[in-house]
Motif scaffolding. Structure first.
Motif, PDB file in Angstrom:
ATOM      1  N   VAL A  45      12.952  66.383 -19.596  1.00 43.20           N
ATOM      2  CA  VAL A  45      14.206  65.644 -19.444  1.00 43.20           C
ATOM      3  C   VAL A  45      13.977  64.414 -18.573  1.00 43.20           C
ATOM      4  O   VAL A  45      13.433  64.507 -17.470  1.00 43.20           O
ATOM      5  N   ILE A  46      14.389  63.252 -19.074  1.00 38.79           N
ATOM      6  CA  ILE A  46      14.347  62.044 -18.273  1.00 38.79           C
ATOM      7  C   ILE A  46      15.424  62.154 -17.186  1.00 38.79           C
ATOM      8  O   ILE A  46      16.596  62.385 -17.500  1.00 38.79           O
ATOM      9  N   PRO A  47      15.078  62.031 -15.910  1.00 34.36           N
ATOM     10  CA  PRO A  47      16.102  62.115 -14.855  1.00 34.36           C
ATOM     11  C   PRO A  47      17.213  61.087 -15.076  1.00 34.36           C
ATOM     12  O   PRO A  47      16.985  60.008 -15.627  1.00 34.36           O
ATOM     13  N   LYS A  98       6.819  51.704 -10.418  1.00 34.78           N
ATOM     14  CA  LYS A  98       5.877  52.556 -11.161  1.00 34.78           C
ATOM     15  C   LYS A  98       6.597  53.671 -11.925  1.00 34.78           C
ATOM     16  O   LYS A  98       6.346  53.894 -13.112  1.00 34.78           O
ATOM     17  N   THR A  99       7.487  54.364 -11.221  1.00 36.50           N
ATOM     18  CA  THR A  99       8.177  55.484 -11.859  1.00 36.50           C
ATOM     19  C   THR A  99       9.094  55.002 -12.979  1.00 36.50           C
ATOM     20  O   THR A  99       9.183  55.634 -14.037  1.00 36.50           O
ATOM     21  N   SER A 100       9.781  53.872 -12.782  1.00 32.69           N
ATOM     22  CA  SER A 100      10.648  53.333 -13.835  1.00 32.69           C
ATOM     23  C   SER A 100       9.849  53.037 -15.103  1.00 32.69           C
ATOM     24  O   SER A 100      10.265  53.379 -16.218  1.00 32.69           O
ATOM     25  N   LEU A 101       8.694  52.404 -14.944  1.00 31.60           N
ATOM     26  CA  LEU A 101       7.848  52.107 -16.103  1.00 31.60           C
ATOM     27  C   LEU A 101       7.355  53.390 -16.766  1.00 31.60           C
ATOM     28  O   LEU A 101       7.344  53.501 -17.996  1.00 31.60           O
ATOM     29  N   ALA A 102       6.940  54.349 -15.948  1.00 28.34           N
ATOM     30  CA  ALA A 102       6.429  55.600 -16.506  1.00 28.34           C
ATOM     31  C   ALA A 102       7.522  56.345 -17.277  1.00 28.34           C
ATOM     32  O   ALA A 102       7.269  56.892 -18.361  1.00 28.34           O
ATOM     33  N   GLN A 107      10.139  58.104 -22.349  1.00 25.69           N
ATOM     34  CA  GLN A 107      11.295  58.032 -23.246  1.00 25.69           C
ATOM     35  C   GLN A 107      10.874  57.574 -24.637  1.00 25.69           C
ATOM     36  O   GLN A 107      11.348  58.111 -25.646  1.00 25.69           O
ATOM     37  N   HIS A 108       9.998  56.587 -24.703  1.00 22.36           N
ATOM     38  CA  HIS A 108       9.511  56.120 -26.001  1.00 22.36           C
ATOM     39  C   HIS A 108       8.746  57.236 -26.720  1.00 22.36           C
ATOM     40  O   HIS A 108       8.863  57.385 -27.947  1.00 22.36           O
ATOM     41  N   ALA A 109       7.969  58.011 -25.986  1.00 19.05           N
ATOM     42  CA  ALA A 109       7.230  59.111 -26.596  1.00 19.05           C
ATOM     43  C   ALA A 109       8.188  60.165 -27.154  1.00 19.05           C
ATOM     44  O   ALA A 109       7.997  60.667 -28.269  1.00 19.05           O
TER      45      ALA A 109
END
Length: 240
Positions: A45-47, A98-102, A107-109
């Protein structure tokens, strides 16, 4: 229960292709389906804070353009990269995005139909510890198997956990299992390469180096900017 459509348009969503002689063969999508099924007990789950991140909006749009461009290229070919076990290693100062990009990569995956597990390292280690209290005899091994088989394992804040022989053993076991299975890892850390090697051992970092494209993010801590007074207020305070 309705089946997910085959992303390749080859089967009926079952993961099998039925031949004219009624024999069944694995569809190209079956490996993805098996990985998703095995990873259902993992955190995917994306936070809430990161559910609306996008390349076109801050904070991503405010990050260094060369790094954002490289991440765009990665997600544009997300299927190819995950199939090849190629991940990303984002490192740099605290609060640089960093966390935002990750999370955007994860999400894309997910949107592309891949199985993803998302953890901070302390939370991941806590889940491993919990298996020791589980009555199931093989729960620990089963968790490691699921962590090894998911298409993308996203671990945030690597190097933040206090090291101990137990922590180093668990982290190495996870990274090595994915290394051997050629599965992609996505990590963020505040530590540069040699400092991270001192924290989590050279053998773990060496494997991550081979598995990941390394992207540095440096700059001011964006979380602190809200506490800085505007220039005109500072001037008035000085005059007073």
């Amino acid at each position: 229960m309705a089946r997910d459509a085959c992303p390749f348009g080859l089967c009926d969503g079952s993961g099998f292709i039925i031949g004219d002689d009624l024999t069944a063969a694995d569809c190209q999508c079956r490996a993805q389906r098996v990985a998703r099924a095995r990873s259902r007990s993992l955190s995917a789950v994306i936070p809430r804070k990161y559910r609306h991140v996008a390349f076109e909006r801050p904070p991503i749009s405010d990050l260094p353009e060369p790094i954002v461009r490289q991440v765009r290229g990665y997600v544009r070919k997300i299927d190819e990269h995950l199939q090849a076990g190629e991940g990303l290693w984002l490192f740099g100062d605290v609060g640089t995005g960093k966390t935002s990009l990750a999370m955007l990569v994860s999400q894309h995956a997910i949107d592309a139909g891949h199985s993803v597990a998302i953890y901070s390292l302390p939370r991941l280690l806590a889940e491993i510890r919990d298996t020791y209290e589980d009555d199931a005899e093989h729960s620990y091994v089963q968790l490691l198997d699921r962590l090894a088989s998911v298409d993308l394992l996203h671990i945030d804040d690597v190097g933040a956990e206090r090291t101990s022989p137990w922590v180093l053993e668990q982290l190495y076991a996870i990274v090595n299992a994915r290394y051997e299975e050629e599965r992609a890892v996505l990590i963020t850390t505040n530590l540069e390469r040699d400092a991270l090697a001192e924290q989590i051992t050279e053998r773990t970092v060496s494997r991550l180096e081979e598995m990941c494209e390394i992207l540095p993010l440096f700059g001011e801590d964006r979380r602190r900017q809200r506490f800085e007074a505007p220039a005109e207020i500072k001037v008035q305070a000085t005059r007073a």
